[in-house]
Enzyme design. Structure first.
Site, PDB file in Angstrom:
ATOM      1  N   GLU A  16     -26.878 -24.641  40.217  1.00 50.92           N
ATOM      2  CA  GLU A  16     -27.917 -23.968  39.399  1.00 50.92           C
ATOM      3  C   GLU A  16     -28.606 -22.932  40.277  1.00 50.92           C
ATOM      4  OE1 GLU A  16     -31.026 -26.409  37.211  1.00 50.92           O
ATOM      5  OE2 GLU A  16     -32.245 -24.720  37.875  1.00 50.92           O
ATOM      6  N   ASP A  19     -31.268 -25.011  43.140  1.00 46.46           N
ATOM      7  CA  ASP A  19     -32.227 -24.179  42.410  1.00 46.46           C
ATOM      8  C   ASP A  19     -32.720 -23.038  43.302  1.00 46.46           C
ATOM      9  OD1 ASP A  19     -33.531 -23.281  40.174  1.00 46.46           O
ATOM     10  OD2 ASP A  19     -34.965 -24.941  40.050  1.00 46.46           O
ATOM     11  N   HIS A  29     -30.834 -24.145  30.699  1.00 48.04           N
ATOM     12  CA  HIS A  29     -31.794 -24.042  31.795  1.00 48.04           C
ATOM     13  C   HIS A  29     -33.195 -23.894  31.216  1.00 48.04           C
ATOM     14  CE1 HIS A  29     -34.020 -22.158  35.084  1.00 48.04           C
ATOM     15  NE2 HIS A  29     -33.118 -22.667  35.901  1.00 48.04           N
TER      16      HIS A  29
HETATM   17 MN    MN Z   1     -33.348 -23.103  38.017  1.00 42.08          MN
END
Ligand code: MN
Length: 339
Positions: A10, A297, A177
Site C-alpha cells: 500500500e 503505507d 483505500h
Molecule cells: Mn495508505
C-alpha cells in the site's frame, strides 16, 4: 542465509498535476472532510507535510534509496488518496489515464522493484471499467485502487456495477483505500481532528466494506477480491457480531453465505500502518496468513518501523513468509523469485 522477500503493498505516490488539481478544487470552494488535510499538505505547513509531499512526488530517487537501506524489495504503487475522485468526471478520467501511463513507465524501468495498482475515476463508471481493462491487459497492472467514497457515493450502488464486472472478468483485485468520511458522516469527527488516519479513515472504509458485504455483491461476483488495509479496517474484530446480527436482523438483502465466509474468501487484508502484534496474531488465527499482506503505507508511515514489526513479531515463520511476500505474489500475480 537468504532473506525473506519483502513486498510492500500500500505504497503511495503523487503526480504534480494531481496535487495541483486537488489544490484547485479546494481553492474553488469545494469542501469535504479531506480538504483540511490536503490544504495543510499543499501549503507545506509542517515538517511532516514537507517530507511527505517530497516523498510522494518522488518515485525513483529517495524512495529506492530508502527501500535499499531497509531491505524492501518491492513497492506495489498506487496514486495517493483521494486519487482523482474529487475532480470533475472528465478531468478525472483523463488524469487517471495519464497517471497510469506514468506509473507503467516507472514499472517498466524497474520491473523488479515496483508493481502497480490502476487509478480509476469511479464518478464515470463506464470509463473506469474501460481503464481497468486497459491497465490490466495493456499496461500489465496488478490490481485497482479505489479511495473509498466518491462524492459521497458508495461502491455497492448500482451505478458502479461496470467497475466490478470489469474487475471480476479480468480476475483483478480492488484495493479499497481510506479517505475521510463522506459528508453525511463527517461532522462528529471534525472537532478533534478525528476525520483522518486516527479514526475517520478506518470508520469510513470499514463502513464501506460492510456495505459491500451485506449488499449481495459477492453472490453476484463470487470470485471478486477486495483488499483492505490497516488490518482490515476493524472488520475482523466484528465478524462474529456481524454474522449474529445479520442472522437476527431484517430489512437487508438475503445472502447465500455468512459475512465471515465472504470476508475469508473475497477479502485480503494488509498490515499498513498497524504494528500491533496481538492484532496481527488475531487476524492470522481468524483469517489465515494466506489472507494477509505486508504494507508500509509509505511515505505516510516510516519504513524501518514496518520492516522491524514484521521481521520481529512472534509468529510462525511460514506465516511471516506469507505476509511478507507469498500472499502478495498470489493476489497480485507477482512472479516469485525463489520458488
Ligand atoms: Mn495508505
Amino acid at each position: 542465509m537468504t532473506r525473506t522477500r519483502r513486498i510492500a503493498t500500500e505504497e503511495a505516490f503523487a503526480t504534480a498535476e494531481q496535487m495541483q488539481a486537488i489544490e484547485r478544487v479546494i481553492a474553488g470552494g469545494q469542501r469535504d472532510a479531506d480538504s483540511p488535510f490536503w490544504s495543510m499538505m499543499a501549503r507545506g505547513q509542517s515538517p511532516f507535510a514537507q517530507r511527505v509531499m517530497r516523498q510522494l512526488l518522488d518515485v525513483e530517487g529517495e524512495r529506492l534509496e530508502i527501500m535499499d537501506a531497509y531491505g524492501v524489495d518491492m513497492h506495489v504503487l498506487s496514486l495517493t488518496s483521494p486519487g482523482v475522485q474529487t475532480l470533475p468526471a472528465d478531468d478525472a478520467v483523463s488524469m487517471a489515464r495519464r497517471s497510469n501511463d506514468l506509473l507503467a513507465a516507472v514499472i517498466e524501468r524497474h520491473p523488479a522493484r515496483f508493481a502497480g495498482l490502476a487509478t480509476i475515476a469511479p464518478q464515470a463508471p463506464k470509463d473506469a471499467a474501460r481503464e481497468i481493462e486497459r491497465a490490466v491487459t495493456q499496461l500489465g497492472f496488478n490490481g485497482v485502487m479505489i479511495n473509498a467514497h466518491t462524492n459521497d457515493a458508495y461502491l455497492d450502488e448500482e451505478q458502479f456495477l461496470p467497475i466490478f464486472e470489469a474487475a471480476s472478468a479480468l480476475g483483478t483485485p480492488i484495493y479499497i483505500h481510506p479517505r475521510a468520511p463522506s459528508s453525511g458522516m463527517a461532522q462528529p469527527y471534525l472537532k478533534y481532528g478525528l476525520e483522518t488516519a486516527i479514526w475517520g479513515y478506518g470508520a469510513e472504509t470499514g463502513l464501506h466494506a460492510v456495505r459491500l458485504l451485506v449488499s449481495g455483491l459477492f453472490d453476484r461476483f463470487p470470485t471478486l477480491k477486495i483488499i483492505l488495509g490497516h488490518m482490515g479496517e476493524g472488520i475482523p474484530f466484528w465478524l462474529w457480531r456481524l454474522d449474529y446480527m445479520h442472522r437476527h436482523g431484517s430489512g437487508r438483502p438475503a445472502l447465500e453465505r455468512t459475512i465471515t465466509d465472504y470476508f475469508r474468501d473475497n477479502f485480503v487484508i494488509t498490515t499498513s500502518g498497524m504494528h500491533g502484534p496481538e492484532a496481527l496474531r488475531f487476524c492470522i488465527e481468524l483469517l489465515g496468513s494466506t489472507n494477509i499482506m505486508w504494507a508500509i503505507d509509505y511515505p505516510y508511515q516510516e519504513t524501518p518501523g514496518a520492516v522491524d514489526f514484521l521481521q520481529t513479531v512472534e509468529i510462525a515463520e511460514a506465516d511471516r513468509a506469507n505476509i511478507f511476500h507469498r500472499t502478495a505474489e498470489r493476489v497480485f500475480g507477482i512472479a516469485p523469485v525463489n520458488p
